[in-house]
Each structure stands twice: as C-alpha cells, then as structure tokens.
Enzyme design. Sequence first.
Site, PDB file in Angstrom:
ATOM      1  N   LYS A  55      46.234  50.836  59.959  1.00 45.34           N
ATOM      2  CA  LYS A  55      45.498  51.867  59.219  1.00 45.34           C
ATOM      3  C   LYS A  55      44.277  51.316  58.476  1.00 45.34           C
ATOM      4  O   LYS A  55      43.231  51.056  59.062  1.00 45.34           O
ATOM      5  CB  LYS A  55      46.457  52.609  58.287  1.00 45.34           C
ATOM      6  CG  LYS A  55      47.575  53.357  59.068  1.00 45.34           C
ATOM      7  CD  LYS A  55      48.488  54.113  58.160  1.00 45.34           C
ATOM      8  CE  LYS A  55      49.697  54.659  58.873  1.00 45.34           C
ATOM      9  NZ  LYS A  55      49.486  55.876  59.636  1.00 45.34           N
ATOM     10  N   TYR A 105      59.717  55.065  59.212  1.00 45.32           N
ATOM     11  CA  TYR A 105      59.129  55.130  60.559  1.00 45.32           C
ATOM     12  C   TYR A 105      58.315  53.874  60.784  1.00 45.32           C
ATOM     13  O   TYR A 105      57.519  53.475  59.924  1.00 45.32           O
ATOM     14  CB  TYR A 105      58.225  56.360  60.676  1.00 45.32           C
ATOM     15  CG  TYR A 105      57.504  56.498  62.004  1.00 45.32           C
ATOM     16  CD1 TYR A 105      56.117  56.311  62.084  1.00 45.32           C
ATOM     17  CD2 TYR A 105      58.187  56.809  63.162  1.00 45.32           C
ATOM     18  CE1 TYR A 105      55.461  56.434  63.298  1.00 45.32           C
ATOM     19  CE2 TYR A 105      57.534  56.943  64.386  1.00 45.32           C
ATOM     20  CZ  TYR A 105      56.159  56.751  64.449  1.00 45.32           C
ATOM     21  OH  TYR A 105      55.497  56.865  65.653  1.00 45.32           O
ATOM     22  N   ASP A 140      57.128  46.480  56.472  1.00 42.66           N
ATOM     23  CA  ASP A 140      56.167  47.316  57.196  1.00 42.66           C
ATOM     24  C   ASP A 140      55.234  47.937  56.142  1.00 42.66           C
ATOM     25  O   ASP A 140      55.576  48.940  55.523  1.00 42.66           O
ATOM     26  CB  ASP A 140      56.910  48.396  57.997  1.00 42.66           C
ATOM     27  CG  ASP A 140      55.940  49.312  58.711  1.00 42.66           C
ATOM     28  OD1 ASP A 140      56.402  50.089  59.578  1.00 42.66           O
ATOM     29  OD2 ASP A 140      54.731  49.272  58.421  1.00 42.66           O
TER      30      ASP A 140
HETATM   31  P1  KE4 Z   1      50.663  53.663  64.596  1.00 45.82           P
HETATM   32  O1  KE4 Z   1      51.295  53.144  65.881  1.00 45.82           O
HETATM   33  O2  KE4 Z   1      50.711  55.176  64.514  1.00 45.82           O
HETATM   34  O3  KE4 Z   1      49.279  53.088  64.332  1.00 45.82           O
HETATM   35  O4  KE4 Z   1      51.553  53.092  63.368  1.00 45.82           O
HETATM   36  C1  KE4 Z   1      52.942  53.329  63.375  1.00 45.82           C
HETATM   37  C2  KE4 Z   1      53.444  53.242  61.946  1.00 45.82           C
HETATM   38  C3  KE4 Z   1      54.117  52.101  61.552  1.00 45.82           C
HETATM   39  N1  KE4 Z   1      54.585  51.976  60.285  1.00 45.82           N
HETATM   40  C4  KE4 Z   1      54.400  52.957  59.378  1.00 45.82           C
HETATM   41  C5  KE4 Z   1      54.934  52.776  57.992  1.00 45.82           C
HETATM   42  C6  KE4 Z   1      53.705  54.143  59.738  1.00 45.82           C
HETATM   43  O5  KE4 Z   1      53.554  55.131  58.820  1.00 45.82           O
HETATM   44  C7  KE4 Z   1      53.211  54.287  61.037  1.00 45.82           C
HETATM   45  C8  KE4 Z   1      52.474  55.527  61.499  1.00 45.82           C
HETATM   46  N2  KE4 Z   1      52.352  56.575  60.550  1.00 45.82           N
HETATM   47  C9  KE4 Z   1      52.236  57.917  61.085  1.00 45.82           C
HETATM   48  C10 KE4 Z   1      52.188  58.924  59.936  1.00 45.82           C
HETATM   49  N3  KE4 Z   1      53.154  58.718  58.949  1.00 45.82           N
HETATM   50  C11 KE4 Z   1      51.052  58.043  61.976  1.00 45.82           C
HETATM   51  C12 KE4 Z   1      50.624  59.460  62.276  1.00 45.82           C
HETATM   52  C13 KE4 Z   1      51.070  59.919  63.629  1.00 45.82           C
HETATM   53  O6  KE4 Z   1      52.144  59.481  64.091  1.00 45.82           O
HETATM   54  O7  KE4 Z   1      50.327  60.729  64.213  1.00 45.82           O
END
Ligand code: KE4
Length: 429
Positions: A264, A141, A236
């Site tokens: 994060k 993701y 990523d």
């Molecule tokens: P954000 O746009 O949510 O800050 O980051 C996206 C993203 C990009 N790359 C990786 C590897 C990620 O895990 C994420 C976001 N992670 C999720 C949980 N696995 C965020 C939690 C959510 O979507 O509420």
Amino acid sequence: MTNAEAFEQAANVLVGGVDSPVRAWKAVGGTPRFFVRGEGAYLEDVEGRRYVDYVCSWGPMILGHGRPEVVEAVCETARKTLSFGAPSPLETELAERIRSFFPTMEKIRFVTSGTEATMTALRLARGTTGRPLVVKFAGCYHGHHDGMLVAAGSGALTLGTPDSPGVPEEVARCTLVLPYNDIEAVETAFQKQGREIAAVIVEPWAGNMGLVPPLPGFLESLREITSRHGALLVFDEVITGFRPAEGGVQQKMGLTPDLTCLGKIIGGGLPVGAVGGRGEIMNHLAPLGPVYQAGTLAGNPVAMASGLATLEVLSRSDLRRQLDHQAAFFETGLVETARHCGIPLSVTRLGSVLGLFFSSSLPRNLDEVRATKANLYPAFFHGMAERGHLFAPSAFEATFVSLAHDEKILRSTLDAAREVFASLAERRA
Ligand code: KE4
C-alpha cells in the site's frame, strides 16, 4: 455515461464488473461508482459527481490523490523507463529508506502486492523452520493466497477448512485459525502442536474487520510464545505500516517481529509489496538460498519512485503531525455527532486509519465485530454517499484519512454524518 451504464458495460467483460470483489458494493448494495479522476481528498465519478474519499485506495493514498511530489517523481521516472526487469538503484534506495524506519527489516525483497508479501513470508517461515503449520487469526486478512483463505476449524484448535472453493483441504489443514486477542488459544495451540508451527502471522492492529486494536499484552505474548517454541512471528503491516508512526506498530510498541510484510503506502498508489526481516532468515530466499520467489515487475522503477516520493513527504514531521491532528479531530467529531443523535458508535484510531463500529463497546475479535449493529452500516454508507462522502462499501473495512482531508473537508463530512445519524435514529425510534 452514468455509473449504471459503466457498471453494465464493465460487467460484460470484467467478472462482476470489478477487479477486486469489495469494489462491487455487494456488502452495501447499490451501483458502484466508476471514477475518472482523483484530486486531493476528492474523487470524481463518470457522472461528474465529486466525493470526499475515505477509502483512499484502501490505504495507499495517504497523501491524497495527485500529490504533486509523487506525480512528478512518477512522470520523471516513466520518461526514463517503465520497467527494466533488471536491478535499478531505485530499489536499493527505497529498501534503505524502509529499513531506516523498520530496523527489523535488515534484508528486504520487493514484490507487487501485499498478498505476495505474506505468501513469501510464510513460505520463508516454512522453508527455514521445516515446519508445516502456520497460525492466523479470524478476521485478519493477509491476501488471497490459498493458505490464508481458510476458516477456523469446527473447534478453535482443529486445523483449518477451506474458506473458498479451489483451496485444497490439504492446504487448509496447514493453517490454524484462532480468535484474535485470545492468547490462551495461542498458548494451547503451541502446547499441542508447537513443534509443527512455523509461524504466527498477525495484523498488529486488525484492519480487515473494521479496525480492532490488540489487547494489552497480546502482541508481546505472541512474541514470547513464538520465541519459546522456535516459531517465527510475522507482522502483516500492509495497512498499519507508516500509519501510527513511520515504523508502524512495531516501532510504536517497541516490538521485534521476525518478518514484516508491507504494501500500500510504500507504493504510493502503484503496485508494491515488501517482505523483510533478519538476514539469517531472508537470505534463504533465491538466489542466495533454496526458498524460491520471483516476479516480473517486482521492484518496478516507477513504483519505487512513487513510494520514495510518498515516504519523503510523510517524513516531514509537520505534515505527519497535521495528519494525526486531522484524524483525531475526525474521530472525536464522529463519536460526538453519533452520541448527539443517539446512535451507538465506537471509533478506533491508529494514526490516520479509523474503525467505525455501530456498538457502544469496542469489539475485541471477529465474533464481537459480527455482534455489532453492522446492519446500520449500509444505510450509513448510502446516506453519506448521497451527500458526497464515500466510505468503504463494507462494514468490515477501515476508514482512511489522508493529508488532503483538511479540517474544512472533515467538518463537511461531520455535517453530513449528523444528518445521516439523525435519520438512522428516526428509523430506530
Ligand atoms: P493486496 O494483495 O491486496 O495488495 O494486499 C493484501 C493484504 C495483505 N494484508 C493486509 C493487512 C491487507 O489489508 C491486504 C489487502 N487489504 C484489502 C482491503 N482491506 C485490499 C482491498 C481489496 O481487497 O480490494
């Protein structure tokens, strides 16, 4: 107010009562908890109940909630400004700090989420190579921008199909979705369409289908294939950055991606994302180059201060050793407790982030993750939540340990896990 009342009131104005889908607990059922306070390893909900928190805001709270150094830095900066909308030395300071750990990030651009970081990275890749296609891996993701909300085409090598309404076919067709850890599929894709592939984006450890490690040689082969075909390799490291080591997986494995995405932890709980790489690539971004990207709150001073304070604490080697030791203790305890109760459980660990799989073997890709006994997860989740230990409300997420999860707290979770695994075993008997 009860959690149910809070959820009902929220659902009256917020879609699904939440601001991010996984928080609604649809994957595990039940009523999501609404929190009012975090302290160390604990969260407190509206009913006054405390939980040991293994979500840690999906990664940012690596130091635990309310770490004094971070709170103080945020308060001190907030007293001066909440936002300039203009450059501040704090952005330079955090960028230099990040580059000291990620030397491949020669030039950096801050954004306000991981989604924006990967979106910018892929726009840069297309803008600098002039090629339309990108490759991603099923189960990885990279945020919710259109080109990443794509499912594998009918055949692994056919172009993607939308994985969400609202994603145009034309956009989805520019994304190739391949099985994680399948280097032959990558080789074949490049043999067939290599001249059109701008980039391969990969989570070097896949943290969005539990936590799935790369097979030996997978990442190294990605580097070799992309270099051979003139495509960019995008790591990523939004989850993995600063987890196994301060320089993420790329430092741990001595790899050199062309672009890296972070998020994060570098915000310490406030909205920050970052994309970085060689200057010859990054300098294509506006205002130096033609690839456009912008953001009102990008590089926000308070968020920068939060990230700087977080990385400062993380740079103390004694604390980093302590964090790793705690996570290793927890990993061993979970495996041994499950085995003692006759529950098939495999655990992966990258520093202080873990993956739990109800399976006696470790999955290597999304299909194998789906073949695990993930149907046991909701009962595990609720059994633990009832005992005051909160894991991710989805089997397809990672488990996070923070510096505040000391051995006493981890033991209390393992004691609860023993009861829950035993009850799972009884159900299966
Ligand atoms: P954000 O746009 O949510 O800050 O980051 C996206 C993203 C990009 N790359 C990786 C590897 C990620 O895990 C994420 C976001 N992670 C999720 C949980 N696995 C965020 C939690 C959510 O979507 O509420």
